[in-house]
Design a protein around this motif. Sequence first.
Motif, PDB file in Angstrom:
ATOM      1  N   ALA A  33       0.831  -1.203   0.000  1.00  0.00           N
ATOM      2  CA  ALA A  33       0.000   0.000   0.000  1.00  0.00           C
ATOM      3  C   ALA A  33       0.862   1.248   0.000  1.00  0.00           C
ATOM      4  CB  ALA A  33      -0.908   0.000   1.227  1.00  0.00           C
ATOM      5  N   SER A  34       0.416   2.247  -0.714  1.00  0.00           N
ATOM      6  CA  SER A  34       1.083   3.545  -0.687  1.00  0.00           C
ATOM      7  C   SER A  34       0.354   4.441   0.314  1.00  0.00           C
ATOM      8  CB  SER A  34       1.055   4.193  -2.064  1.00  0.00           C
ATOM      9  OG  SER A  34      -0.289   4.479  -2.431  1.00  0.00           O
ATOM     10  N   GLY A  35       0.972   5.511   0.700  1.00  0.00           N
ATOM     11  CA  GLY A  35       0.284   6.429   1.592  1.00  0.00           C
ATOM     12  C   GLY A  35       0.859   6.425   2.987  1.00  0.00           C
ATOM     13  N   ARG A  36       0.831   7.571   3.603  1.00  0.00           N
ATOM     14  CA  ARG A  36       1.464   7.728   4.911  1.00  0.00           C
ATOM     15  C   ARG A  36       0.597   7.223   6.048  1.00  0.00           C
ATOM     16  NH1 ARG A  36       2.618  13.969   4.884  1.00  0.00           N
ATOM     17  NH2 ARG A  36       0.537  13.890   3.969  1.00  0.00           N
ATOM     18  N   THR A  37      -0.698   7.001   5.805  1.00  0.00           N
ATOM     19  CA  THR A  37      -1.590   6.640   6.896  1.00  0.00           C
ATOM     20  C   THR A  37      -1.957   5.166   6.878  1.00  0.00           C
ATOM     21  OG1 THR A  37      -3.495   7.288   5.547  1.00  0.00           O
ATOM     22  CG2 THR A  37      -2.566   8.947   7.032  1.00  0.00           C
ATOM     23  N   PHE A  38      -1.130   4.348   6.239  1.00  0.00           N
ATOM     24  CA  PHE A  38      -1.418   2.916   6.137  1.00  0.00           C
ATOM     25  C   PHE A  38      -1.700   2.323   7.506  1.00  0.00           C
ATOM     26  CE2 PHE A  38      -1.197  -1.375   4.634  1.00  0.00           C
ATOM     27  CZ  PHE A  38      -0.538  -2.081   5.625  1.00  0.00           C
ATOM     28  N   SER A  39      -0.918   2.671   8.494  1.00  0.00           N
ATOM     29  CA  SER A  39      -1.020   2.036   9.806  1.00  0.00           C
ATOM     30  C   SER A  39      -2.354   2.298  10.482  1.00  0.00           C
ATOM     31  CB  SER A  39       0.121   2.491  10.706  1.00  0.00           C
ATOM     32  OG  SER A  39       0.061   3.889  10.904  1.00  0.00           O
ATOM     33  N   SER A  40      -3.090   3.302  10.038  1.00  0.00           N
ATOM     34  CA  SER A  40      -4.369   3.624  10.666  1.00  0.00           C
ATOM     35  C   SER A  40      -5.556   3.020   9.917  1.00  0.00           C
ATOM     36  CB  SER A  40      -4.548   5.146  10.740  1.00  0.00           C
ATOM     37  OG  SER A  40      -4.667   5.694   9.438  1.00  0.00           O
ATOM     38  N   TYR A  41      -5.304   2.320   8.825  1.00  0.00           N
ATOM     39  CA  TYR A  41      -6.373   1.779   8.002  1.00  0.00           C
ATOM     40  C   TYR A  41      -6.716   0.339   8.376  1.00  0.00           C
ATOM     41  CZ  TYR A  41      -6.578   5.589   4.617  1.00  0.00           C
ATOM     42  OH  TYR A  41      -6.786   6.789   4.004  1.00  0.00           O
ATOM     43  N   PHE A  42      -7.995   0.008   8.210  1.00  0.00           N
ATOM     44  CA  PHE A  42      -8.380  -1.391   8.165  1.00  0.00           C
ATOM     45  C   PHE A  42      -7.936  -1.934   6.803  1.00  0.00           C
ATOM     46  CE2 PHE A  42     -11.022  -2.039  11.865  1.00  0.00           C
ATOM     47  CZ  PHE A  42     -11.429  -0.770  12.202  1.00  0.00           C
ATOM     48  N   MET A  43      -7.365  -3.127   6.813  1.00  0.00           N
ATOM     49  CA  MET A  43      -6.941  -3.772   5.576  1.00  0.00           C
ATOM     50  C   MET A  43      -7.632  -5.121   5.475  1.00  0.00           C
ATOM     51  SD  MET A  43      -4.865  -1.560   4.339  1.00  0.00           S
ATOM     52  CE  MET A  43      -4.251  -2.543   2.967  1.00  0.00           C
ATOM     53  N   GLY A  44      -7.921  -5.532   4.253  1.00  0.00           N
ATOM     54  CA  GLY A  44      -8.622  -6.803   4.130  1.00  0.00           C
ATOM     55  C   GLY A  44      -8.482  -7.426   2.760  1.00  0.00           C
ATOM     56  N   TRP A  45      -9.157  -8.535   2.625  1.00  0.00           N
ATOM     57  CA  TRP A  45      -9.185  -9.284   1.368  1.00  0.00           C
ATOM     58  C   TRP A  45     -10.614  -9.717   1.061  1.00  0.00           C
ATOM     59  CZ3 TRP A  45      -4.760  -9.878  -1.538  1.00  0.00           C
ATOM     60  CH2 TRP A  45      -3.553  -9.625  -0.896  1.00  0.00           C
ATOM     61  N   PHE A  46     -10.989  -9.555  -0.189  1.00  0.00           N
ATOM     62  CA  PHE A  46     -12.208 -10.118  -0.731  1.00  0.00           C
ATOM     63  C   PHE A  46     -11.803 -11.023  -1.888  1.00  0.00           C
ATOM     64  CE2 PHE A  46     -15.936  -7.937   1.100  1.00  0.00           C
ATOM     65  CZ  PHE A  46     -15.295  -7.034   1.911  1.00  0.00           C
TER      66      PHE A  46
END
Length: 122
Positions: A23-36
């Motif tokens: 993932a790009s972006g400085r706020t990656f650590s604050s995001y929910f991440m997932g898979w569909f």
Amino acid sequence: VQLQAFGGGLVQPGNSLRLSCAASGRTFSSYFMGWFRQAPGKEREFVAVISWSGGSTYADSVKGRFTISRDNAKNTVYLQMNSLKPEDTAVYYCVARGGVVFTTVMSEFDYWGQGTLVTVSS
């Protein structure tokens, strides 16, 4: 946030595969991440999601076989898939969303990667 998934391929039933999503972006650590995932001729479905703090949830169909994890220092989320079955064959999409509410609803995820194909076949 831009997402790029990779690691798909052809694997025999019972074997393992690990997907990665950068993932790009400085706020990656604050995001929910997932898979569909979306199997041929079927609707897209939830697989797994992980919160910024590491909490996770899974679809019943993959519970106990798949593990989602993240490395915030590398801006990467992983999906370790063990004991693969032919019914796991699908295009797997990496997703991300901001906010503080845990969700598995597809429409709640703002960012989608391009997908990577996993084929489980002998």
